[in-house]
Design an enzyme around this catalytic site. Sequence first.
Site, PDB file in Angstrom:
ATOM      1  N   GLY A 131      32.354  39.464  35.452  1.00  0.00           N
ATOM      2  CA  GLY A 131      32.522  39.792  36.859  1.00  0.00           C
ATOM      3  C   GLY A 131      31.972  41.164  37.158  1.00  0.00           C
ATOM      4  O   GLY A 131      31.319  41.795  36.317  1.00  0.00           O
ATOM      5  N   GLY A 132      32.234  41.637  38.369  1.00  0.00           N
ATOM      6  CA  GLY A 132      31.722  42.934  38.750  1.00  0.00           C
ATOM      7  C   GLY A 132      32.341  44.067  37.962  1.00  0.00           C
ATOM      8  O   GLY A 132      31.697  45.080  37.712  1.00  0.00           O
ATOM      9  N   CYS A 133      33.597  43.921  37.559  1.00  0.00           N
ATOM     10  CA  CYS A 133      34.274  45.017  36.870  1.00  0.00           C
ATOM     11  C   CYS A 133      35.103  44.548  35.693  1.00  0.00           C
ATOM     12  O   CYS A 133      35.866  45.327  35.133  1.00  0.00           O
ATOM     13  CB  CYS A 133      35.166  45.770  37.857  1.00  0.00           C
ATOM     14  SG  CYS A 133      36.330  44.694  38.710  1.00  0.00           S
ATOM     15  N   ALA A 134      34.984  43.295  35.308  1.00  0.00           N
ATOM     16  CA  ALA A 134      35.788  42.788  34.197  1.00  0.00           C
ATOM     17  C   ALA A 134      35.021  41.704  33.453  1.00  0.00           C
ATOM     18  O   ALA A 134      34.214  40.984  34.035  1.00  0.00           O
ATOM     19  CB  ALA A 134      37.120  42.243  34.704  1.00  0.00           C
ATOM     20  N   LYS A 135      35.269  41.629  32.158  1.00  0.00           N
ATOM     21  CA  LYS A 135      34.694  40.580  31.326  1.00  0.00           C
ATOM     22  C   LYS A 135      35.776  39.575  30.959  1.00  0.00           C
ATOM     23  O   LYS A 135      36.947  39.924  30.834  1.00  0.00           O
ATOM     24  CB  LYS A 135      34.096  41.172  30.043  1.00  0.00           C
ATOM     25  CG  LYS A 135      32.810  41.940  30.218  1.00  0.00           C
ATOM     26  CD  LYS A 135      32.272  42.383  28.864  1.00  0.00           C
ATOM     27  CE  LYS A 135      30.953  43.130  29.022  1.00  0.00           C
ATOM     28  NZ  LYS A 135      30.421  43.565  27.696  1.00  0.00           N
ATOM     29  N   VAL A 136      35.342  38.331  30.779  1.00  0.00           N
ATOM     30  CA  VAL A 136      36.247  37.292  30.292  1.00  0.00           C
ATOM     31  C   VAL A 136      35.733  36.848  28.933  1.00  0.00           C
ATOM     32  O   VAL A 136      34.586  36.425  28.795  1.00  0.00           O
ATOM     33  CB  VAL A 136      36.321  36.097  31.257  1.00  0.00           C
ATOM     34  CG1 VAL A 136      37.267  35.030  30.700  1.00  0.00           C
ATOM     35  CG2 VAL A 136      36.792  36.551  32.632  1.00  0.00           C
TER      36      VAL A 136
ATOM     37  N   LYS B 243      40.844  38.175  30.001  1.00  0.00           N
ATOM     38  CA  LYS B 243      40.165  39.019  30.987  1.00  0.00           C
ATOM     39  C   LYS B 243      40.468  40.469  30.643  1.00  0.00           C
ATOM     40  O   LYS B 243      41.624  40.890  30.630  1.00  0.00           O
ATOM     41  CB  LYS B 243      40.625  38.690  32.406  1.00  0.00           C
ATOM     42  CG  LYS B 243      39.954  39.550  33.473  1.00  0.00           C
ATOM     43  CD  LYS B 243      40.360  39.131  34.876  1.00  0.00           C
ATOM     44  CE  LYS B 243      39.658  37.855  35.297  1.00  0.00           C
ATOM     45  NZ  LYS B 243      39.865  37.569  36.739  1.00  0.00           N
TER      46      LYS B 243
ATOM     47  N   GLY C 236      32.485  34.897  30.490  1.00  0.00           N
ATOM     48  CA  GLY C 236      32.411  35.200  31.913  1.00  0.00           C
ATOM     49  C   GLY C 236      32.219  36.681  32.138  1.00  0.00           C
ATOM     50  O   GLY C 236      32.645  37.509  31.339  1.00  0.00           O
TER      51      GLY C 236
ATOM     52  N   ASP D 298      39.186  32.055  48.955  1.00  0.00           N
ATOM     53  CA  ASP D 298      37.883  31.891  48.286  1.00  0.00           C
ATOM     54  C   ASP D 298      37.890  30.632  47.421  1.00  0.00           C
ATOM     55  O   ASP D 298      37.506  30.658  46.254  1.00  0.00           O
ATOM     56  CB  ASP D 298      37.562  33.124  47.442  1.00  0.00           C
ATOM     57  CG  ASP D 298      36.093  33.155  47.019  1.00  0.00           C
ATOM     58  OD1 ASP D 298      35.251  32.592  47.749  1.00  0.00           O
ATOM     59  OD2 ASP D 298      35.787  33.730  45.959  1.00  0.00           O
TER      60      ASP D 298
END
EC number: 2.7.11.1
Length: 484
Positions: free
Chosen positions: A17-22, A37, A15, A127
Amino acid sequence: MEKFHAQYEMLETIGQGGCAKVKLARHRLTGTHVAVKMIPKREYWCKLLMFEAELLMMFNHPNIISLLQVIETKKKVYLIMELCEGKSLYQHIQNAGYLQEDEARPLFKQLLSAMNYCHNQGIVHRDLTPDNIMVEKDGRVKNIDFGLSTHVKPGQKLNLFCGTYPFSAPEVLLSRPYGGPKIDVWTLGVVLYFMVIGKIPFDAASIEKLRKQIVAGKYSAPCRLSVKLQHLINLLMTDNPELRPTVAEVMVHPWITKGSGVFPDPCEEQIPLKPDPAIVKPMGHIGFQAQDIEDSLRQRKFNETMASYCLLKKQILKECDRPIRDQPMNPSVTPFPSLVDTPTFHLGLRRRETEPTGLRLSANRQVSVCGKSTSKKRDRSFIWPGVLSRPINTTPTMDQTHTRTRSVPCIYSNVCTIHPNSIDESTEGHTSASAEDKPVHSRGWPRGIKGWTRKIGNAMRKLCCCIPSKETSHLGQSRVCPKK
């Protein structure tokens, strides 16, 4: 960094995201896969994501992703979470086209249970979309993303516009102060519509047209839906938030309670407050302290001890549901238990007096986390020794202290005996276990006259120290002579 890699093996990215990886990672001790994360320590983004971590630390519900451990280094913060093995609800619906009402009901009830739990904790999601909901292989639903969630007090109004546009409530798009729980109820209506129809109720070529559709609250509902389901969807997507029901009120709607009215067991906590002795004892064999385990769970420290306990418990429960393999595995092949190579033993093993006492489960009784059990038709028993440390240089013998190594932990899998009573009947005809008995290997006991002759001969050789035994060790384990 070294602290993290000492406990986990990093695998591929699952995964972004805008500022983090999973990342997918493997817990070295148990071989269990987890989701990690990775949050870079940038002041602004780190604060936002750490707020999500604080929320996850509060949660303990079977339909909400579990945070297991937090590891902080100079440059990053690692959030170790359970891995959901399944698909997102969006992918699930895309593959199916849409769900029948009886298929959608159990999934939606789990969503209601999770949202009711959050609202009772004073948390609104804001959300709740099909992309943020996972459906596991066993049908369990997990809410995985709480990045836009926030605390609210009773009666408090919120002003921040956030969420996914097609799932947003009218009052949010009108830039009015809104009550947090009521916008989650609207979103639940959109999600339910998507589940049973296969598409979202509001769709337009432009944002402005989409906004007008949502504010007007107009959408089409196919006639194939039952009257009760149509009523529920209309109730959830009531344009006036004051007339919109709460999640608790939705949970008693006739469509929800049709058939089995049972919701996910509220006492089925992912992280128990009190440790199970069947897990604590074997953890002690690999270096963990019982008091530290109890403190880590009760105080929810999210440290290595707490994560190890939860992952060991998860693996044991998975092993209880895993079919018995046809061929035994060699325990000396893999030093750490893993999902690929877990040591197993042949059917019909006899447990001797010197073997560690295990937890015996019957397949006709399903034990819940709360300690309750339900009856099933099959009559088959499992011997669950729990988590044990594999003895390397010693074999269990009569009246001797068992030596266990702490360097090579191992999780023994289930041993299935088709006829439980046959074990006691077969052992009555033999002499009691003694130091002269041959260890039980995965190949089984010697059979026939030749087998018994060889067995008696080996026993006689061991009685006389001057006569070496012809028996060779198996599975990398050496025999230990009985004490005189």
